[in-house]
Write an enzyme that holds these catalytic residues in place. Structure first.
Site, PDB file in Angstrom:
ATOM      1  N   HIS A   1     -40.856 -33.050  18.427  1.00  7.44           N
ATOM      2  CA  HIS A   1     -40.540 -32.904  16.999  1.00  7.44           C
ATOM      3  C   HIS A   1     -41.794 -33.180  16.161  1.00  7.44           C
ATOM      4  O   HIS A   1     -42.156 -32.389  15.271  1.00  7.44           O
ATOM      5  CB  HIS A   1     -39.417 -33.887  16.633  1.00  7.44           C
ATOM      6  CG  HIS A   1     -39.067 -33.900  15.187  1.00  7.44           C
ATOM      7  ND1 HIS A   1     -37.987 -33.217  14.670  1.00  7.44           N
ATOM      8  CD2 HIS A   1     -39.645 -34.521  14.131  1.00  7.44           C
ATOM      9  CE1 HIS A   1     -37.925 -33.416  13.376  1.00  7.44           C
ATOM     10  NE2 HIS A   1     -38.918 -34.207  13.009  1.00  7.44           N
ATOM     11  N   GLU A   2     -42.455 -34.310  16.462  1.00  7.18           N
ATOM     12  CA  GLU A   2     -43.671 -34.671  15.711  1.00  7.18           C
ATOM     13  C   GLU A   2     -44.809 -33.703  15.998  1.00  7.18           C
ATOM     14  O   GLU A   2     -45.626 -33.413  15.118  1.00  7.18           O
ATOM     15  CB  GLU A   2     -44.079 -36.102  16.066  1.00  7.18           C
ATOM     16  CG  GLU A   2     -43.074 -37.163  15.642  1.00  7.18           C
ATOM     17  CD  GLU A   2     -42.843 -37.189  14.142  1.00  7.18           C
ATOM     18  OE1 GLU A   2     -43.826 -37.001  13.401  1.00  7.18           O
ATOM     19  OE2 GLU A   2     -41.698 -37.370  13.713  1.00  7.18           O
TER      20      GLU A   2
ATOM     21  N   HIS B   1     -44.605 -30.812  13.657  1.00  7.26           N
ATOM     22  CA  HIS B   1     -45.234 -31.121  12.361  1.00  7.26           C
ATOM     23  C   HIS B   1     -46.759 -31.015  12.468  1.00  7.26           C
ATOM     24  O   HIS B   1     -47.424 -30.450  11.590  1.00  7.26           O
ATOM     25  CB  HIS B   1     -44.874 -32.544  11.922  1.00  7.26           C
ATOM     26  CG  HIS B   1     -43.444 -32.736  11.524  1.00  7.26           C
ATOM     27  ND1 HIS B   1     -42.782 -31.912  10.632  1.00  7.26           N
ATOM     28  CD2 HIS B   1     -42.540 -33.690  11.876  1.00  7.26           C
ATOM     29  CE1 HIS B   1     -41.543 -32.347  10.457  1.00  7.26           C
ATOM     30  NE2 HIS B   1     -41.371 -33.414  11.203  1.00  7.26           N
TER      31      HIS B   1
END
Length: 460
Positions: free
Chosen positions: A26-27, A30
């Site tokens: 998920h990170e 980003h």
């Protein structure tokens, strides 16, 4: 004792591996999109807390780090909201997050949940292409007075479509029933049933049968549908257990108990479990022989129930056979389409359930936390790789949906701010953002406390 410790460690590792990987990816979503959009990334860490190892790449200067708490991770960008940027040159400030146009900021924030959805699609598509062995949708005899029995279904029927959607396995059939139960329109649900040697028939489950759907229960069982199980044939028999002492042997088939025919494994287990310390008379088929044996199941604790400990009967035998199994597989394009549909349907279902919780139609006891997720992680890892990967895909979808909720602190809250900025042409006032951030933290802490409370209640 050793088995219990090993089981706990496996559960812990399965949970850390699943949840940690999903948060890191998920990170990473980003991070990758931030770099594409020209934002300077200062650090990408696997884990939290004190940095134990790091490496700085060139020429972008990103610090790639491993931190002391190996669960999840984070990305740190150049951001004037939480860093002092006064000393930076104008050239460096061009790479600061808040100075990017609103569409770039939207893309960076949305990349995290998008990565979770993409991962779920990849995992599910891979599983569908590889082929997954699952029970077929052949049903046992529905109990009297259940909607399935009243609709006309009988033992041996194979459900091939629910609401016009073709199903190949038991899990697909249950999924379509859940979709029908959570559909706001609440219409009657047609079931297409194949009776071997007799053709296909259509029966109808009334909408009322699904009105009181409880997400914590089995929707198939609620309408009277149960998986068809094989007849009760014994495998290993413990000579020192009630079964061995009564004279049961491997290969014996249990035909009746107390004169009542026993059609499958499920019926046999239910009768034995309900009779701790009570004498049962078994009609047994041993090859060409017909025997009648008396047996008294020993009382055994089965864990905790809502009103104290639960005691069940056990005779210490193993049963052979398993349900009709099929291998569900698809080609690359079919698997990809099926995976995308599954991710979309699961996301929509999750949002619907959240909506029904807010309106009071569904109990808040269905909010689950880390203890329940860890338990499922351990269970699926023990079943096999396919089950564990399927579990990771489902959690990844949930993580993506939850992060998109319009709650300050979460990605969805930031996306709400930027959407308002697109509509009004100016950023959300800083004071408003600070107040909303505090409220968001309070709401998240409350939801987390509720989730842990529900987890603990389930264990009691």
């Amino acid at each position: 004792m050793m088995n219990g410790v090993l089981g706990f460690l496996q559960t812990l590792l399965a949970f850390a591996g699943a949840f940690g990987t999903l948060v890191v990816l998920h990170e990473l979503g980003h991070c990758v999109v931030a770099r594409w959009c020209g934002v300077k990334v200062l650090r990408f860490s696997v884990g939290w807390g004190r940095v134990v190892w790091s490496w700085r790449s060139r020429p972008d200067g990103i610090e790639w780090a491993l931190s002391s708490l190996p669960l999840g991770g984070y990305v740190r960008m150049l951001d004037a909201r939480d860093q002092d940027v006064k000393h930076l040159s104008e050239d460096d400030l061009r790479h600061e997050f808040t100075r990017q146009n609103v569409w770039k900021r939207i893309a960076i924030i949305a990349a995290g949940p998008a990565t979770n959805f993409l991962l779920a699609i990849v995992l599910l598509a891979g599983l569908y292409m590889h082929g997954v062995e699952e029970p077929s949708a052949r049903i046992a005899e529905p109990a009297a007075a259940t909607p399935a029995r009243q609709a006309g279904l009988h033992r041996g029927d194979i459900i091939v479509a629910v609401g016009g959607e073709a199903v190949a396995s038991w899990s697909e059939m249950r999924w379509q029933l859940i979709r029908a139960a959570t559909d706001g329109e609440q219409q009657d649900v047609p079931l297409t049933v194949r009776r071997p040697g007799r053709g296909d028939y259509t029966f109808t489950l009334p909408a009322a049968a699904l009105n009181d759907f409880d997400p914590d229960s089995d929707v198939a069982a609620a309408v009277g549908l149960a998986l068809a199980l094989p007849p009760p044939v014994l495998g290993r028999v413990d000579p020192a257990g009630p079964g061995g002492r009564a004279g049961l042997q491997p290969g014996d088939r249990i035909a009746a108990i107390d004169g009542v025919p026993v059609v499958d494994v499920g019926a046999f287990m239910a009768i034995v479990r309900a009779a701790p310390g009570k004498q049962l008379v078994l009609d047994v088929r041993r090859g060409a022989q017909a025997l009648r044996l008396s047996i008294v199941p020993e009382a055994s604790p089965a864990g905790a129930g809502g009103k104290g400990s639960v005691t069940v009967g056990k005779i210490r035998v193993e049963l052979t056979g398993r349900p009709d199994m099929i291998v569900v597989s698809d080609g690359p394009f079919g698997a990809l389409a099926k995976a995308v549909t599954k991710v979309w349907d699961t996301s929509v279902l999750t949002v619907r359930m959240i909506g029904r919780m807010l309106t009071g139609d569904v109990s808040w006891k269905n909010v689950t936390g880390p203890i329940t997720i860890a338990d499922y992680a351990g269970q699926t890892s023990r079943i096999g790789v396919a089950s564990y990967l399927s579990f990771i895909a489902m959690v990844s979808i949930s993580l993506g949906v939850m992060n998109l909720l319009p709650i300050p602190v979460l990605d969805g809250g930031h996306l709400l701010y930027y959407s308002l900025e697109v509509l009004t042409g100016r950023p959300v006032p800083e004071r408003f953002g600070e107040i909303a951030q505090r409220l968001g933290v309070g709401l998240l802490v409350t939801l987390m406390a509720l989730a842990v409370f529900n987890d603990v209640v389930r264990l009691m």
